[in-house]
Design a protein around this motif. Structure first.
Motif, PDB file in Angstrom:
ATOM      1  N   ARG A  94       2.304   9.987  -2.198  1.00 36.76           N
ATOM      2  CA  ARG A  94       3.578  10.603  -1.799  1.00 36.76           C
ATOM      3  C   ARG A  94       4.745   9.984  -2.542  1.00 36.76           C
ATOM      4  NH1 ARG A  94       2.281  10.399   4.583  1.00 36.76           N
ATOM      5  NH2 ARG A  94       1.047   8.680   3.786  1.00 36.76           N
ATOM      6  N   ARG A 150       2.060   2.283  -3.385  1.00 42.20           N
ATOM      7  CA  ARG A 150       1.017   2.895  -4.216  1.00 42.20           C
ATOM      8  C   ARG A 150       0.542   4.232  -3.657  1.00 42.20           C
ATOM      9  NH1 ARG A 150       2.653   0.582  -8.037  1.00 42.20           N
ATOM     10  NH2 ARG A 150       2.347  -1.616  -8.278  1.00 42.20           N
ATOM     11  N   ASP A 151       1.151   4.693  -2.594  1.00 41.85           N
ATOM     12  CA  ASP A 151       0.773   5.962  -1.973  1.00 41.85           C
ATOM     13  C   ASP A 151       1.172   7.132  -2.879  1.00 41.85           C
ATOM     14  OD1 ASP A 151       1.345   8.405  -0.114  1.00 41.85           O
ATOM     15  OD2 ASP A 151       0.162   7.018   1.113  1.00 41.85           O
ATOM     16  N   TRP A 173       9.065   8.489   6.503  1.00 43.68           N
ATOM     17  CA  TRP A 173       7.717   7.962   6.297  1.00 43.68           C
ATOM     18  C   TRP A 173       7.798   6.504   5.850  1.00 43.68           C
ATOM     19  CZ3 TRP A 173       5.749   6.177   1.590  1.00 43.68           C
ATOM     20  CH2 TRP A 173       4.389   5.834   1.616  1.00 43.68           C
ATOM     21  N   GLY A 174       6.848   5.702   6.292  1.00 38.49           N
ATOM     22  CA  GLY A 174       6.750   4.319   5.846  1.00 38.49           C
ATOM     23  C   GLY A 174       7.620   3.330   6.600  1.00 38.49           C
ATOM     24  N   ALA A 227       0.840  -1.211   0.000  1.00 37.41           N
ATOM     25  CA  ALA A 227       0.000   0.000   0.000  1.00 37.41           C
ATOM     26  C   ALA A 227       0.869   1.252   0.000  1.00 37.41           C
ATOM     27  CB  ALA A 227      -0.927  -0.007   1.211  1.00 37.41           C
ATOM     28  N   ASN A 228       2.005   1.217   0.702  1.00 43.54           N
ATOM     29  CA  ASN A 228       2.913   2.363   0.710  1.00 43.54           C
ATOM     30  C   ASN A 228       3.509   2.606  -0.672  1.00 43.54           C
ATOM     31  OD1 ASN A 228       2.414   2.648   3.404  1.00 43.54           O
ATOM     32  ND2 ASN A 228       4.453   2.073   4.084  1.00 43.54           N
ATOM     33  N   ARG A 260       8.042  15.206   1.468  1.00 44.04           N
ATOM     34  CA  ARG A 260       6.856  14.396   1.780  1.00 44.04           C
ATOM     35  C   ARG A 260       7.213  13.033   2.350  1.00 44.04           C
ATOM     36  NH1 ARG A 260       3.348  15.625  -3.598  1.00 44.04           N
ATOM     37  NH2 ARG A 260       2.816  17.773  -3.062  1.00 44.04           N
TER      38      ARG A 260
END
Length: 135
Positions: free
Chosen positions: A15, A12-13, A82-83, A9-10, A70
């Motif tokens: 950001r 496909r984010d 992030w992530g 899912a990350n 981001r």
């Protein structure tokens, strides 16, 4: 941790999808460093690192990192990525702690058993020596 667990899912984010390839690569390299360090996705004090420190530590430059607002955020001189797979870090930590407890239980019993055997053998040898001296 010795592997990088990325949630699909990350990947496909927006950001990440909207970021240029160099930004994505920078994020992966910094994220990989954080995973190796198991630091929860936070590099303490890294905002003041030089290009050389970034290059040696993560394989990227400071300007590369600053170009990822981001995905890599600066807060109070710390870098937050992030992530970061914090849930996987907890799983690894729990397994590592369980293995340590199991090893302590196993090896402490063997040490006690070995010590008892050694003490019994030593006592028998001493008793034999005393008997020979007194005979």
């Amino acid at each position: 941790m010795e592997w990088l667990n990325l949630k699909t899912a990350n990947l496909r984010d927006p950001r990440l999808l909207l970021a240029p390839p160099t930004v994505r690569a920078t994020w992966v390299w910094v994220l990989a460093y954080c995973v190796e360090q198991e630091n929860g996705g936070t590099i303490k004090g890294a905002e003041v690192w030089t290009d050389r420190e970034w290059s040696i530590t993560c394989g990227v430059t400071k300007s590369d990192v600053l170009a990822c607002p981001r995905l890599i955020v600066t807060k109070d001189a710390d870098i937050h990525v992030w992530g970061y797979p914090a849930d996987q870090q907890q799983v690894v930590k729990a397994k590592r702690d369980g293995a340590k407890r199991a090893a302590l239980i196993r090896w402490s019993k063997e040490k006690v058993t070995d010590a008892a055997k050694h003490a019994d053998a030593s006592a028998s040898a001493s008793a034999d020596a005393l008997r020979l001296r007194n005979a």
